[in-house]
Design an enzyme around this catalytic site. Structure first.
Site, short mmCIF file in Angstrom:
data_model
loop_
_atom_site.label_atom_id
_atom_site.label_comp_id
_atom_site.label_asym_id
_atom_site.label_seq_id
_atom_site.Cartn_x
_atom_site.Cartn_y
_atom_site.Cartn_z
N SER A 32 0.82 -1.21 0.00
CA SER A 32 0.00 0.00 0.00
C SER A 32 0.85 1.26 0.00
O SER A 32 0.58 2.21 -0.74
CB SER A 32 -0.92 0.00 1.22
OG SER A 32 -1.76 -1.13 1.22
N GLU A 319 -8.30 -7.16 5.16
CA GLU A 319 -7.28 -8.06 4.59
C GLU A 319 -6.84 -9.13 5.59
O GLU A 319 -6.22 -10.13 5.21
CB GLU A 319 -6.07 -7.25 4.13
CG GLU A 319 -6.31 -6.36 2.93
CD GLU A 319 -6.35 -7.12 1.61
OE1 GLU A 319 -5.48 -7.98 1.40
OE2 GLU A 319 -7.25 -6.85 0.81
#
Length: 440
Positions: A32, A319
């Site tokens: 990310s 996640e």
């Protein structure tokens, strides 16, 4: 595009744990943070350096896409990538692979280019929703040709500039929509006044904290003081040095392994302050009865197999769902994960996939619209399907710790975020206090 082709399928027999664990592990950089740093560096006014970046299929797809738009990116030094911005040019073709970050982060950047940019990806990527980004850009006056699909493949007709201004969106499916628009917003002529108006909240909120923090670090003026509203002033982003943290979501299955079979696992260089959603795993494992401490140069989990019961709202850290569901599937529970309906639109429908594989394993599973309830039973040999999804492979590795004659249909899919996962996992299960992983 070296390293960006669709991974070859590879069956894998994960190691069975015959004793408690004792391992120190390094995990690679955050996907990310790496993706956001690449985008922000590419639209800055000067060069940037990205230290400790993640080198995986997703991030290399991002690199290739930005290069096709005219950005200079040197990845020769694996520990320090350099990004040299340039005029954004059209006439490019972007391969998204299965990367939601490429599919969603780059269309707003492509709209700033001086010509058309075509987007496509892996066959399954064409099933992933992208209607939010396409609608938002059209509302901003950007031309997009998608054949009415609101998904890949589509073409962005860049006009070299976006006026910006006020924009209302429904970001209840993915926080990536907000991140994508905010990162490009300093380049809009009027900046952006962005509001989320959906009936459901934006999922995975920590990612929004991450993008706002990184924008400010790059010199952007961002006001997020009002709930569900972000105001970004027009202005220049500055080139800078980005230091990427370890990927805490990739670390989650390693820490869960200590809970599954006992012992201790340390992930080195775990940040004491972070915007990563994966940091939530610390509190969850404490709630499940493990001891979490700072030692051996990182974060250590000391676990012991036990009956686990929990009711977890993972809307901000979805996640973690596959690893935790697998942990619950090999313990007697029952435990519930909720607030994660949006992961049905990830690499696969993760809720349905987990329910199917855990049921095959022998667990009792109730599937809900926004999650699942799992109670483990005696496991049985099987082939765990991974659905081309790296998180499903992580979950299967955990199940294999306590299940003899257990196989994964494909571990090659982990190349998306951690190509070395299988080898590091094997070393971790066999380790006795030694360090393994991305830098070992």
């Amino acid at each position: 595009m070296t390293g960006t082709a669709a991974p070859k399928q590879r069956r894998w027999t994960p190691p069975y744990a015959e004793s408690a664990l004792d391992a120190v592990v390094r995990v690679p950089g955050s996907k990310s943070m790496t993706a956001r740093a690449l985008v922000l560096a590419s639209i800055a006014t000067g060069p940037s350096t990205i230290r400790r970046p993640l080198r995986s299929r997703d991030t290399l797809l991002m690199v290739d896409a930005l290069r096709s738009l005219g950005i200079g990116i040197d990845t020769t030094d694996a520990e320090a990538w350099t990004v040299t911005p340039g005029p954004l040019r059209g006439g490019a073709a972007v391969d998204c692979g299965l990367a939601g970050t490429v599919m969603r982060f780059l269309p707003p950047v492509a709209a700033l280019a001086d010509g058309t940019v075509a987007f496509d990806g892996d066959p399954h990527a064409r099933k992933r929703p992208n209607d939010g980004v396409i609608k938002a850009l059209r509302d901003l006056g950007v031309g997009i040709d998608d054949g009415g699909r609101a998904a890949l493949p589509f073409t962005v007709r860049g006009g070299g500039a976006i006026e910006g201004g006020e924009l209302a969106i429904d970001a209840s499916k993915t926080s990536q929509l907000v991140s994508a628009l905010l990162m490009a917003a300093p380049r809009f002529e009027r900046g952006l006044d962005l509001r989320h108006v959906g009936d459901k909240p934006v999922p995975s909120r920590p990612y929004l904290d991450m993008v706002v923090q990184m924008l400010r670090q790059a010199g952007a003026e961002v006001d997020d003081s009002e709930p569900d509203r972000w105001r970004v002033a027009p202005g220049e982003l500055h080139g800078r040095e980005w230091v990427i943290e370890p990927d805490l979501q990739n670390a989650a299955p390693l820490l869960c392994a200590a809970v599954a079979v006992g012992g201790r696992v340390t992930v080195v260089d775990w940040p004491t302050e972070t915007t990563q959603a994966g940091d939530r795993i610390r509190d969850i494992l404490v709630e499940l009865g493990s001891r979490v401490e700072w030692s051996r140069g990182g974060l250590t989990v000391v676990g012991a197999p036990s009956i686990l019961t929990a009711d977890l709202d993972l809307s901000d850290a979805s996640e973690l769902t596959p690893s935790l569901a697998a942990l619950f599937g090999i313990n007697r529970g029952p435990s519930t994960i909720r607030g994660v309906g949006h992961i049905r639109g990830h690499e696969t429908d993760r809720i349905a996939a987990l329910a199917k594989e855990l049921t095959k394993l022998g667990a009792e599973v109730t599937e809900h619209d926004d999650g699942l309830t799992v109670s483990g039973r005696n496991t049985r040999p099987m082939t765990w399907e991974t659905y081309a999804d790296h998180r499903m492979a992580h979950a299967g590795a955990l199940v294999g710790l306590v299940t003899p004659d257990f196989r994964l249909s494909d571990v090659g899919c982990v190349s998306k975020t951690w190509p070395e996962f299988a080898s590091v996992w094997e070393q971790t299960i066999l380790a006795r206090g030694n360090a393994y992983g991305a830098e070992a």
